[in-house]
Design an enzyme around this catalytic site. Structure first.
Site, PDB file in Angstrom:
ATOM      1  N   SER A 127       0.837  -1.201   0.000  1.00  0.00           N
ATOM      2  CA  SER A 127       0.000   0.000   0.000  1.00  0.00           C
ATOM      3  C   SER A 127       0.871   1.250   0.000  1.00  0.00           C
ATOM      4  O   SER A 127       1.989   1.250   0.538  1.00  0.00           O
ATOM      5  CB  SER A 127      -0.858  -0.020   1.268  1.00  0.00           C
ATOM      6  OG  SER A 127      -1.438   1.236   1.499  1.00  0.00           O
ATOM      7  N   TYR A 152      -2.011  -1.816  10.930  1.00  0.00           N
ATOM      8  CA  TYR A 152      -2.240  -2.237   9.537  1.00  0.00           C
ATOM      9  C   TYR A 152      -1.072  -1.786   8.652  1.00  0.00           C
ATOM     10  O   TYR A 152      -0.479  -2.584   7.915  1.00  0.00           O
ATOM     11  CB  TYR A 152      -3.562  -1.653   9.007  1.00  0.00           C
ATOM     12  CG  TYR A 152      -3.616  -1.588   7.503  1.00  0.00           C
ATOM     13  CD1 TYR A 152      -3.836  -2.744   6.758  1.00  0.00           C
ATOM     14  CD2 TYR A 152      -3.412  -0.384   6.823  1.00  0.00           C
ATOM     15  CE1 TYR A 152      -3.856  -2.692   5.372  1.00  0.00           C
ATOM     16  CE2 TYR A 152      -3.430  -0.329   5.444  1.00  0.00           C
ATOM     17  CZ  TYR A 152      -3.648  -1.482   4.720  1.00  0.00           C
ATOM     18  OH  TYR A 152      -3.655  -1.431   3.350  1.00  0.00           O
ATOM     19  N   LYS A 156       2.161  -3.943   6.489  1.00  0.00           N
ATOM     20  CA  LYS A 156       2.585  -3.828   5.085  1.00  0.00           C
ATOM     21  C   LYS A 156       4.096  -3.601   5.019  1.00  0.00           C
ATOM     22  O   LYS A 156       4.786  -4.191   4.185  1.00  0.00           O
ATOM     23  CB  LYS A 156       1.831  -2.701   4.372  1.00  0.00           C
ATOM     24  CG  LYS A 156       0.344  -2.959   4.198  1.00  0.00           C
ATOM     25  CD  LYS A 156       0.067  -4.187   3.340  1.00  0.00           C
ATOM     26  CE  LYS A 156      -1.395  -4.559   3.267  1.00  0.00           C
ATOM     27  NZ  LYS A 156      -1.638  -5.909   2.724  1.00  0.00           N
TER      28      LYS A 156
HETATM   29  C1  UD1 Z   1      -6.773   3.902   3.831  1.00  0.00           C
HETATM   30  C2  UD1 Z   1      -5.354   3.500   4.133  1.00  0.00           C
HETATM   31  C3  UD1 Z   1      -4.812   2.694   2.993  1.00  0.00           C
HETATM   32  C4  UD1 Z   1      -5.703   1.517   2.707  1.00  0.00           C
HETATM   33  C5  UD1 Z   1      -7.084   2.039   2.385  1.00  0.00           C
HETATM   34  C6  UD1 Z   1      -8.034   0.909   2.096  1.00  0.00           C
HETATM   35  C7  UD1 Z   1      -3.795   4.878   5.419  1.00  0.00           C
HETATM   36  C8  UD1 Z   1      -3.131   6.185   5.522  1.00  0.00           C
HETATM   37  N1  UD1 Z   1      -4.560   4.704   4.345  1.00  0.00           N
HETATM   38  O1  UD1 Z   1      -6.709   4.869   2.779  1.00  0.00           O
HETATM   39  O2  UD1 Z   1      -3.536   2.229   3.271  1.00  0.00           O
HETATM   40  O3  UD1 Z   1      -5.180   0.778   1.644  1.00  0.00           O
HETATM   41  O4  UD1 Z   1      -7.551   2.806   3.489  1.00  0.00           O
HETATM   42  O5  UD1 Z   1      -8.463   0.271   3.238  1.00  0.00           O
HETATM   43  O6  UD1 Z   1      -3.626   4.032   6.255  1.00  0.00           O
HETATM   44  N2  UD1 Z   1     -13.254  10.332   3.718  1.00  0.00           N
HETATM   45  C9  UD1 Z   1     -14.281  11.195   4.005  1.00  0.00           C
HETATM   46  N3  UD1 Z   1     -15.452  10.686   4.488  1.00  0.00           N
HETATM   47  C10 UD1 Z   1     -15.650   9.358   4.690  1.00  0.00           C
HETATM   48  C11 UD1 Z   1     -14.584   8.466   4.393  1.00  0.00           C
HETATM   49  C12 UD1 Z   1     -13.407   8.986   3.922  1.00  0.00           C
HETATM   50  O7  UD1 Z   1     -14.146  12.413   3.855  1.00  0.00           O
HETATM   51  O8  UD1 Z   1     -16.730   8.960   5.150  1.00  0.00           O
HETATM   52  C13 UD1 Z   1     -11.994  10.873   3.205  1.00  0.00           C
HETATM   53  C14 UD1 Z   1     -10.805  10.569   4.102  1.00  0.00           C
HETATM   54  O9  UD1 Z   1     -10.666  11.541   5.081  1.00  0.00           O
HETATM   55  C15 UD1 Z   1      -9.666  10.558   3.086  1.00  0.00           C
HETATM   56  C16 UD1 Z   1     -10.325  10.077   1.792  1.00  0.00           C
HETATM   57  O10 UD1 Z   1     -11.721  10.240   1.973  1.00  0.00           O
HETATM   58  O11 UD1 Z   1      -9.199  11.857   2.894  1.00  0.00           O
HETATM   59  C17 UD1 Z   1     -10.047   8.615   1.499  1.00  0.00           C
HETATM   60  O12 UD1 Z   1     -10.341   7.838   2.659  1.00  0.00           O
HETATM   61  P1  UD1 Z   1     -10.400   6.246   2.639  1.00  0.00           P
HETATM   62  O13 UD1 Z   1     -11.267   5.773   1.524  1.00  0.00           O
HETATM   63  O14 UD1 Z   1     -10.716   5.782   4.014  1.00  0.00           O
HETATM   64  O15 UD1 Z   1      -8.908   5.800   2.249  1.00  0.00           O
HETATM   65  P2  UD1 Z   1      -7.491   6.242   2.862  1.00  0.00           P
HETATM   66  O16 UD1 Z   1      -7.627   6.693   4.264  1.00  0.00           O
HETATM   67  O17 UD1 Z   1      -6.856   7.147   1.872  1.00  0.00           O
END
Ligand code: UD1
Length: 340
Positions: A127, A152, A156
């Site tokens: 990742s 997690y 990795k």
């Molecule tokens: C995370 C993990 C990544 C993992 C992936 C899939 C980290 C830093 N990142 O990615 O390694 O492979 O999950 O499980 O550990 N968001 C919102 N509202 C929501 C959900 C998310 O605004 O309800 C935003 C988050 O703040 C973020 C973006 O959307 O900025 C992406 O979030 P998300 O889909 O959870 O993925 P990551 O955190 O990037």
């Protein structure tokens, strides 16, 4: 004769899409999955798309005897793609041993058995989380590995080190480590897609469930970041594009004898998209409005990260090609097929 590949975690989200691409490229697939975050119906979806039902073993890769039996019952496996792992960042903070046990023991067991059963190579799902908050974007494979911010993420990093150490010690295997950015979307047939357990943590399943009326509203976690619109930036990559990269990596690893025994590739589009831009893409692509509010920052989030995918583009000869609006449309079609 077809080359036989073991896909661990093959009924999961990225695993199932990869099984489809492997079968469509002429590989024979054996899946092992403990169904902890997927179900058997995924096999029906794979069969509907490809016309082939993959061999399926229900079992847990943390048990080496289960794996030994699998390799004995299915002789001639040449390559492994290892998706069998737990992946929820928040849960890993609550249950670290679950993560260390699942993710590390699975890999150690597979590596241990590979030489005995003549398995030549393993593709490992890593990742972009290994980079932490990047100093520069886009980020390439030579960027420093930052201390992990969750168990997690730590698994990795440790798994990458385990593979490196094992190959350095002279193990007669090859490996390609793939660092995924943010996989999203679903197969265009809508026969397979993501099946989140309970309330989704990730953005796209939460978004599509909100659009479907299952969730009341989406919360955008922070719009006060140092980015053009204030929301976080990610490299959202279509899951089918991502799946195709595994087929190319497997072919390179098994068919060529002029490549390094261990190689690492970023899998991303090279394009950073903000959370708000992604919501706009979804609305544009589907015509469906997503009710959302701006909320607090989520602890542990990275501000911005996107891939420099040139190495994968040139060395693997693979490129993420799907337009983000098409990806969002596929995610929505899949959501619409799921029970409410
Ligand atoms: C995370 C993990 C990544 C993992 C992936 C899939 C980290 C830093 N990142 O990615 O390694 O492979 O999950 O499980 O550990 N968001 C919102 N509202 C929501 C959900 C998310 O605004 O309800 C935003 C988050 O703040 C973020 C973006 O959307 O900025 C992406 O979030 P998300 O889909 O959870 O993925 P990551 O955190 O990037």
């Amino acid at each position: 004769m077809k080359t036989k590949i073991l896909v661990t975690g093959g009924t999961g989200y990225i695993g199932s899409h990869t099984v489809v691409e492997l079968q469509q490229s002429g590989y024979d697939v054996v899946i092992i999955d403990n169904l902890s975050n997927s179900n058997r119906e995924v096999l029906d979806g794979i069969e509907k798309i490809t016309g082939i039902r993959p061999e399926f073993v229900e079992g847990d890769c943390t048990d080496i005897d289960t794996l030994r039996k699998l390799f004995t019952d299915h002789p001639g496996i040449k390559g492994i793609i290892n998706f069998a792992a737990s992946k929820a960042v928040g849960e890993s903070v609550q249950k670290p041993l679950l993560y260390y046990r699942n993710n590390l023991m699975t890999l150690v067991n597979l590596l241990d058995l590979m030489p005995q059963f003549g398995v030549e190579g393993i593709v490992f799902s890593s990742s972009c989380t290994v980079y932490g908050e990047p100093d520069v974007n886009p980020i390439d494979e030579s960027a420093p590995i930052k201390p992990a911010t969750s168990p997690y993420g730590n698994t990795k990093q440790i798994c990458e080190e385990i593979i490196t150490d094992y190959i350095f010690a002279g193990a007669p295997i090859k490996s390609i480590i793939l660092r995924y950015f943010n996989p999203v979307g679903a197969h265009p047939s809508a026969y397979i897609g993501e099946l989140p357990n309970g309330v989704p943590n990730n953005l796209v399943p939460f978004l599509t469930q909100t659009a479907a009326g299952i969730r009341e509203k989406l919360t955008v976690f922070g719009t006060d970041y140092d980015t053009p619109d204030g929301s976080c930036i990610r490299d959202f990559i279509d899951v089918v594009d991502l799946a195709k990269a595994h087929v190319v990596a497997m072919k390179r690893m098994l068919d060529r004898n002029d490549t390094d025994n261990i190689e690492i590739f970023n899998l991303g589009t090279g394009r950073g998209l903000s959370v708000l831009e992604l919501i706009a893409s979804f609305e544009r692509a589907t015509g469906v409005k997503v009710p959302y509010v701006i909320g607090e920052r989520r602890a542990g989030d990275i501000e911005k990260i996107w891939a420099e995918p040139t190495k994968a583009n040139t060395v693997l000869g693979w490129k993420a090609e799907t337009d983000i609006d098409d990806t969002m449309r596929n995610a929505w079609r899949w959501q619409c097929k799921l029970p409410k």
